[in-house]
Design a protein around this motif. Structure first.
Motif, PDB file in Angstrom:
ATOM      1  N   THR A 146      15.174 -20.050   4.045  1.00  0.00           N
ATOM      2  CA  THR A 146      14.009 -19.477   3.375  1.00  0.00           C
ATOM      3  C   THR A 146      13.706 -18.083   3.911  1.00  0.00           C
ATOM      4  O   THR A 146      13.498 -17.917   5.120  1.00  0.00           O
ATOM      5  CB  THR A 146      12.770 -20.374   3.584  1.00  0.00           C
ATOM      6  N   PRO A 147      13.676 -17.066   3.046  1.00  0.00           N
ATOM      7  CA  PRO A 147      13.310 -15.718   3.502  1.00  0.00           C
ATOM      8  C   PRO A 147      11.795 -15.590   3.628  1.00  0.00           C
ATOM      9  O   PRO A 147      11.048 -16.516   3.313  1.00  0.00           O
ATOM     10  CB  PRO A 147      13.839 -14.829   2.380  1.00  0.00           C
ATOM     11  N   ASP A 148      11.351 -14.443   4.098  1.00  0.00           N
ATOM     12  CA  ASP A 148       9.934 -14.104   4.043  1.00  0.00           C
ATOM     13  C   ASP A 148       9.787 -13.009   3.004  1.00  0.00           C
ATOM     14  O   ASP A 148      10.244 -11.886   3.199  1.00  0.00           O
ATOM     15  CB  ASP A 148       9.442 -13.620   5.411  1.00  0.00           C
ATOM     16  N   GLY A 149       9.154 -13.330   1.887  1.00  0.00           N
ATOM     17  CA  GLY A 149       9.053 -12.390   0.783  1.00  0.00           C
ATOM     18  C   GLY A 149       7.973 -11.334   0.938  1.00  0.00           C
ATOM     19  O   GLY A 149       7.830 -10.470   0.082  1.00  0.00           O
ATOM     20  N   ARG A 150       7.211 -11.384   2.027  1.00  0.00           N
ATOM     21  CA  ARG A 150       6.109 -10.437   2.195  1.00  0.00           C
ATOM     22  C   ARG A 150       6.606  -9.131   2.814  1.00  0.00           C
ATOM     23  O   ARG A 150       7.614  -9.096   3.518  1.00  0.00           O
ATOM     24  CB  ARG A 150       5.032 -11.027   3.097  1.00  0.00           C
ATOM     25  N   SER A 151       5.866  -8.063   2.550  1.00  0.00           N
ATOM     26  CA  SER A 151       6.130  -6.781   3.207  1.00  0.00           C
ATOM     27  C   SER A 151       5.015  -6.532   4.213  1.00  0.00           C
ATOM     28  O   SER A 151       3.872  -6.942   4.013  1.00  0.00           O
ATOM     29  CB  SER A 151       6.210  -5.651   2.191  1.00  0.00           C
ATOM     30  N   TYR A 152       5.358  -5.851   5.303  1.00  0.00           N
ATOM     31  CA  TYR A 152       4.409  -5.591   6.374  1.00  0.00           C
ATOM     32  C   TYR A 152       4.341  -4.091   6.629  1.00  0.00           C
ATOM     33  O   TYR A 152       5.322  -3.373   6.440  1.00  0.00           O
ATOM     34  CB  TYR A 152       4.823  -6.328   7.655  1.00  0.00           C
TER      35      TYR A 152
END
Length: 355
Positions: A146-152
């Motif tokens: 599972t990736p992390d689809g959020r941007s930081y």
């Protein structure tokens, strides 16, 4: 006084003040509306490309694909669900072959430890062969599928503990906690599951997430009738994410070392220390503990240098319901094999009605 009593004497009296910010409750009510929007309305997420808000319907339906495995007693699926921000969460779903809408079974959600993943089928068979349905999903962005689809807005040191520290809205664990309540609800709504008998378990990060997610569901269910899952029992093994400032001060290794490196690289004089720990306070388990009333079993290793025992006792002291803590004087931050039998009995009594 024996050795265990001597070692835990100070911990048993340790109950630090909560570090909740004034908007702690409203912050989480607003966050939970992303997963449980008001009846008749849609939820929303940020479209990274257009920077606009997209309206969408939150799903609690697991997408299941049967996985071949040479056991007749258990049916195994690869599971997937779309999180509130559009990320596809992936994992395993194990179901006793006798389970059906006419024969509903207790459900378990297993959360994994830091920098791990959904785990192996063999780990989950221990529970499925007892008669539970078991859902085990990756924590976003860690070492699974599972990736992390959020941007930081900025980078982090090494892992995930310092990711998004600029604000509670951006912090990594905000979405992790929301993913977790959605995962629990998706299991509770399965037709073969007894939604009144849901158990949560995990070690370290997994135990911490179980506590936070259950507290959020219990608190939010008072306002939102859409929440159907009823958490009946939690086993939180050597839980991470409790009493965060004390954990940072007392740790010897583990993820809290990432925060030390973060300070060295971004704030060597600790000029932003207050703001950083204010952000972390929104995710500190001791601030969720008073919301939680279901039975909780906690294990603690008295030689643990990653999740210092004082922090685990702080969590235990603040829990509002039936609770048991078992201290293992010669264990550190590790899977405590001898605790497994106690875990099995604890769940069986509350979920399988073996009394």
């Amino acid at each position: 006084m024996d050795i265990t009593e001597e070692k835990t004497a100070g911990f048993r009296q340790y109950k630090p003040d909560l570090t909740r910010q004034p908007d702690f409750e409203s912050f989480w009510y607003q966050a939970m509306e992303e997963v449980f929007p008001a009846i008749g309305s849609q939820s929303w997420r940020v479209n990274v490309e257009s920077e606009k808000l997209d309206r969408f319907e939150v799903s609690y339906d697991l997408v299941l694909e049967k996985y071949p495995f040479p056991l007749k007693q258990v049916i195994i699926y690869q599971a997937q669900i779309e999180a509130a921000d559009g990320t596809l969460l992936k994992g395993w779903y194990l179901l006793p072959s006798t389970a059906s809408p006419e024969n509903r079974v207790p459900g378990l959600v297993r959360f994994h430890g830091y920098s791990s993943n959904k785990g192996k089928i063999s780990e989950l068979l221990l529970w499925a062969l007892q008669g539970y349905a078991v859902l085990a999903m990756d924590i976003r962005g860690q070492c699974g599928d599972t990736p992390d689809g959020r941007s930081y807005s900025a980078g982090a040191f090494s892992g995930w503990l310092t990711l998004g520290l600029d604000s509670p809205m951006e912090y990594y664990y905000r979405q992790v906690y929301l993913d977790s309540v959605q995962i629990i609800e998706s299991l509770a709504r399965r037709p073969e599951i007894n939604e009144a008998k849901i158990g949560l378990f995990g070690n370290s990060q997994g135990g911490g997430i179980a506590i936070a997610a259950a507290a959020l569901l219990e608190k939010s269910s008072q306002r939102n009738p859409q929440i159907t899952g009823k958490i009946a029992a939690i086993n939180a093994g050597i839980p991470f994410l409790a009493d965060m400032k004390r954990a940072y001060l007392d740790h010897g290794d583990g993820p809290w070392a990432e925060l030390s490196w973060y300070f060295r690289m971004h704030d060597p004089l600790h000029e932003k220390e207050k703001e950083i720990f204010q952000t972390l306070s929104y995710f500190d388990l001791i601030n969720f503990a008073p919301w939680l009333h279901c039975p909780v079993l906690i294990s603690v290793g008295l030689k643990d240098t990653a999740c210092p025992p004082s922090t685990i006792y702080a969590l235990y002291r603040h829990l509002a319901g039936e609770k048991t803590i078992i201290a293992y004087p010669d264990y550190g931050h590790e899977d405590i094999d001898n605790h497994t039998d106690k875990h099995i009995a604890f769940f069986a009594e509350r979920l399988l009605n073996t009394k």
